[in-house]
Design an enzyme around this catalytic site. Structure first.
Site, short mmCIF file in Angstrom:
data_model
loop_
_atom_site.label_atom_id
_atom_site.label_comp_id
_atom_site.label_asym_id
_atom_site.label_seq_id
_atom_site.Cartn_x
_atom_site.Cartn_y
_atom_site.Cartn_z
N TYR A 9 0.81 -1.22 0.00
CA TYR A 9 0.00 0.00 0.00
C TYR A 9 0.85 1.28 0.00
CZ TYR A 9 -4.32 -2.59 0.79
OH TYR A 9 -5.40 -3.41 0.63
N ASP A 29 9.81 -6.95 -4.75
CA ASP A 29 8.94 -7.58 -3.76
C ASP A 29 9.18 -9.08 -3.83
OD1 ASP A 29 6.08 -6.46 -2.30
OD2 ASP A 29 6.45 -8.63 -2.38
N THR A 80 4.90 -3.81 9.08
CA THR A 80 5.36 -4.05 10.46
C THR A 80 4.16 -4.51 11.27
OG1 THR A 80 5.19 -1.66 10.69
CG2 THR A 80 7.39 -2.57 10.72
N THR A 116 6.43 1.95 9.29
CA THR A 116 6.19 2.51 10.62
C THR A 116 6.76 1.57 11.67
OG1 THR A 116 4.15 3.48 9.81
CG2 THR A 116 4.38 3.29 12.20
N LYS A 201 5.88 9.78 13.94
CA LYS A 201 4.91 9.00 13.17
C LYS A 201 3.88 8.34 14.09
CE LYS A 201 2.63 6.65 10.47
NZ LYS A 201 2.54 6.12 9.17
N ARG A 208 -4.70 11.02 16.54
CA ARG A 208 -5.99 10.78 15.87
C ARG A 208 -6.80 9.71 16.62
NH1 ARG A 208 -8.55 12.66 11.46
NH2 ARG A 208 -9.62 11.22 10.05
N GLY A 252 -10.44 1.02 12.29
CA GLY A 252 -9.71 -0.05 11.61
C GLY A 252 -8.49 0.48 10.90
N CYS A 255 -3.05 1.30 10.88
CA CYS A 255 -2.25 2.41 11.41
C CYS A 255 -2.81 2.89 12.74
CB CYS A 255 -2.26 3.55 10.42
SG CYS A 255 -2.04 3.00 8.73
N TYR A 314 -12.16 -1.22 6.16
CA TYR A 314 -11.96 -0.50 7.42
C TYR A 314 -12.48 0.94 7.35
CZ TYR A 314 -7.80 2.38 6.31
OH TYR A 314 -6.94 3.32 5.82
N LYS A 315 -12.65 1.45 6.11
CA LYS A 315 -13.27 2.77 5.96
C LYS A 315 -13.78 2.92 4.52
CE LYS A 315 -9.32 5.66 4.77
NZ LYS A 315 -8.57 6.85 5.12
N1 SAJ Z 1 -12.46 7.22 11.95
C1 SAJ Z 1 -13.49 7.50 12.85
N2 SAJ Z 1 -13.82 8.81 13.08
C2 SAJ Z 1 -13.19 9.83 12.45
C3 SAJ Z 1 -12.14 9.54 11.55
C4 SAJ Z 1 -11.79 8.22 11.32
O1 SAJ Z 1 -14.07 6.60 13.44
O2 SAJ Z 1 -13.57 11.00 12.69
C5 SAJ Z 1 -12.07 5.81 11.69
C6 SAJ Z 1 -12.17 5.40 10.22
O3 SAJ Z 1 -13.47 5.01 9.88
C7 SAJ Z 1 -11.18 4.25 10.16
C8 SAJ Z 1 -10.09 4.67 11.16
O4 SAJ Z 1 -10.70 5.67 11.98
O5 SAJ Z 1 -11.74 3.04 10.59
C9 SAJ Z 1 -8.81 5.22 10.58
O6 SAJ Z 1 -9.10 6.00 9.43
P1 SAJ Z 1 -8.39 7.39 9.09
O7 SAJ Z 1 -9.00 7.86 7.82
O8 SAJ Z 1 -8.46 8.30 10.23
O9 SAJ Z 1 -6.84 7.04 8.95
P2 SAJ Z 1 -6.01 5.89 8.18
O10 SAJ Z 1 -5.76 4.78 9.14
O11 SAJ Z 1 -6.62 5.54 6.88
O12 SAJ Z 1 -4.63 6.67 7.89
C10 SAJ Z 1 -3.89 7.18 8.98
C11 SAJ Z 1 -3.49 8.64 8.70
N3 SAJ Z 1 -2.95 9.25 9.93
C12 SAJ Z 1 -3.42 10.42 10.41
O13 SAJ Z 1 -4.36 11.02 9.92
C13 SAJ Z 1 -2.72 10.98 11.61
C14 SAJ Z 1 -2.45 8.70 7.57
O14 SAJ Z 1 -1.99 10.04 7.39
C15 SAJ Z 1 -1.27 7.79 7.88
O15 SAJ Z 1 -0.32 7.78 6.83
C16 SAJ Z 1 -1.81 6.38 8.04
O16 SAJ Z 1 -2.71 6.38 9.16
C17 SAJ Z 1 -0.63 5.43 8.29
O17 SAJ Z 1 -0.24 4.71 7.33
O18 SAJ Z 1 -0.06 5.44 9.37
#
Ligand code: SAJ
Length: 406
Positions: A9, A29, A80, A116, A201, A208, A252, A255, A314-315
């Site tokens: 990814y 890979d 990781t 990470t 990181k 969040r 989910g 990260c 997961y989203k």
């Molecule tokens: N979610 C909620 N409520 C919200 C926002 C998100 O319940 O208000 C949930 C989502 O539905 C999902 C989960 O949180 O299940 C995570 O989704 P996300 O869109 O917040 O983040 P990720 O996991 O897709 O990506 C994050 C990002 N980190 C931050 O915003 C600090 C991204 O920038 C990172 O690169 C990524 O983790 C990573 O690879 O670490």
């Protein structure tokens, strides 16, 4: 030439982006099937703008192979995983990739780790591996940590525009790696030391996670006393210094639901708020399951097989199911020796759970009660199809009358 190791990814879009900006890139890979898919001109996952980026990278001459290359710069982007019970990062893939790089790299090469890792992982696991092989870090090999920051669903845009962090032992090496990323990155690139880069990181994702947990806790409080959490958050967010996130059916992805546990695992007596927040988020799928039973009771429904979960990823609008709240909810249901919930997701083509449907209309025909677990664009556009159903909307996206919320 840059050899990007691990084309998942993060590694794949990074390799493509560099190549599309004129950098000579070879992607490696160990998964031969993945390499043959890429060689056949196909991407391996769905992401906005990825196919177009792939086309540009191919025109610029990107190559894919299972072999590590002899070159001066390596970027390691391997997974990781974390140990769910110990709450610690498992650096096995990073270590294996570093060992493979050491087998081929010439003296003076630079090894950039993008994966990470928890703070201190590079000191504890990566440096000893390099030293054991007889390499002198800073002389025979330069070590850098450049954690990725892009968000699935908007990866291509964020690769171009996000600020980045480069951690290096040696400032000059950090600046050189910065110039590689600057070939495409329009954001600010900060150079710091390796442990700081590791920590930033994990802290970003923890910030969040804690804030989502706060929203989830508010949802529970409001449910308890029949208040409208969405209206409350909307009004609070009109305050100039308040910015509350949205509650949901769980957290989910590989990260935000994982990285904060590294801090809990490493600092159990200190990371109290983080620990509680992670437990709150992890408890949300169970909370939704209880809501399902509560609503069934209220509507005098007895047949769980007439209930369907919309969304498995997961989203929204991604095809990634890692740590998905829907999967967690189904596992929890099985732990209570119950099954029967129907499931559908437009992004998941293979059967990965029981009672999974692949056509929205057939799924809806088979149920009377739909739980919106993921707010994919599809369901937003086809919301009228839910008319007449009992609806539990975990994201507050449905404007039909008499909708239940978490
Ligand atoms: N979610 C909620 N409520 C919200 C926002 C998100 O319940 O208000 C949930 C989502 O539905 C999902 C989960 O949180 O299940 C995570 O989704 P996300 O869109 O917040 O983040 P990720 O996991 O897709 O990506 C994050 C990002 N980190 C931050 O915003 C600090 C991204 O920038 C990172 O690169 C990524 O983790 C990573 O690879 O670490």
């Amino acid at each position: 030439m840059i050899n990007v190791i691990g084309l998942g990814y993060i590694g794949l879009p990074t390799a493509l982006m560099m190549a599309a900006h004129g950098v000579n890139v070879v992607g490696t890979d160990y998964n031969a099937e993945l390499i043959s898919t890429l060689k056949a001109g196909k991407t391996t996952f769905k992401e906005e703008g990825l196919d177009e980026l792939f086309r540009r990278a191919l025109l610029s001459g990107i190559r894919f192979t299972t072999e590590y290359q002899v070159t001066d710069t390596y970027i390691v982007s391997v997974p990781t995983p974390y140990d769910k019970f110990l709450k610690k990062v498992d650096p096995c893939y990073v270590i294996a990739a570093v060992e493979d790089v050491l087998r081929v790299c010439p003296k003076g090469a630079t090894l950039v780790i993008e994966s990470t890792v928890s703070p201190g992982t590079i000191d504890k696991y990566v440096r000893p591996v390099i030293e054991r092989k007889g390499f002198v870090i800073g002389d025979d090999l330069h070590l850098v940590h450049a954690p990725e920051r892009i968000i699935p669903g908007n990866m291509v845009y964020e690769l171009l525009h996000n600020n980045r962090t480069i951690g290096a032992d040696d400032r000059a090496v950090g600046e050189r790696v910065k110039s590689i990323y600057a070939s495409f990155c329009q954001g600010e690139i900060v150079v710091t030391d390796i442990k700081t880069a590791e920590m930033t990181k994990v802290v970003e994702n923890t910030f969040r996670a804690v804030n989502i947990a706060f929203a989830n806790e508010l949802a529970k409080i409001c449910r308890h006393d029949n208040m409208d959490v969405y209206e409350i958050i909307r009004i609070c967010n009109m305050h100039p210094r308040v910015n509350i996130l949205q509650p949901g059916p769980g957290v989910g992805g590989h990260c935000i639901s994982v990285d904060p546990w590294f801090l809990v695992g490493d600092y159990p007596s200190l990371a109290k708020v983080i620990d509680e927040s992670m437990k709150t988020n992890d408890g949300m799928p169970d909370f939704v399951l209880n809501r399902i039973y509560e609503i069934m009771k209220e509507r005098q429904m007895t047949d769980i097989t007439r209930v369907g979960l919309y969304g498995l990823t997961y989203k929204e609008d991604v095809d990634d199911v890692r740590e998905s709240p829907t999967l967690q909810l189904l596992e929890s249901q099985e732990r209570h020796l119950a099954t029967g919930l129907k499931v559908y997701d437009p992004f998941v083509e293979k059967d990965i759970v029981k009672n999974q449907y692949h056509c929205l209309e057939e799924f809806l025909d088979a149920i009377d009660f739909v739980v919106i677990m993921v707010k994919h664009s599809e369901i937003r556009e086809k919301m009228h199809l839910l008319e007449g159903k009992v609806i539990l909307d975990c994201h507050n996206i449905c404007e039909l009358p008499e909708v239940y919320h978490i």
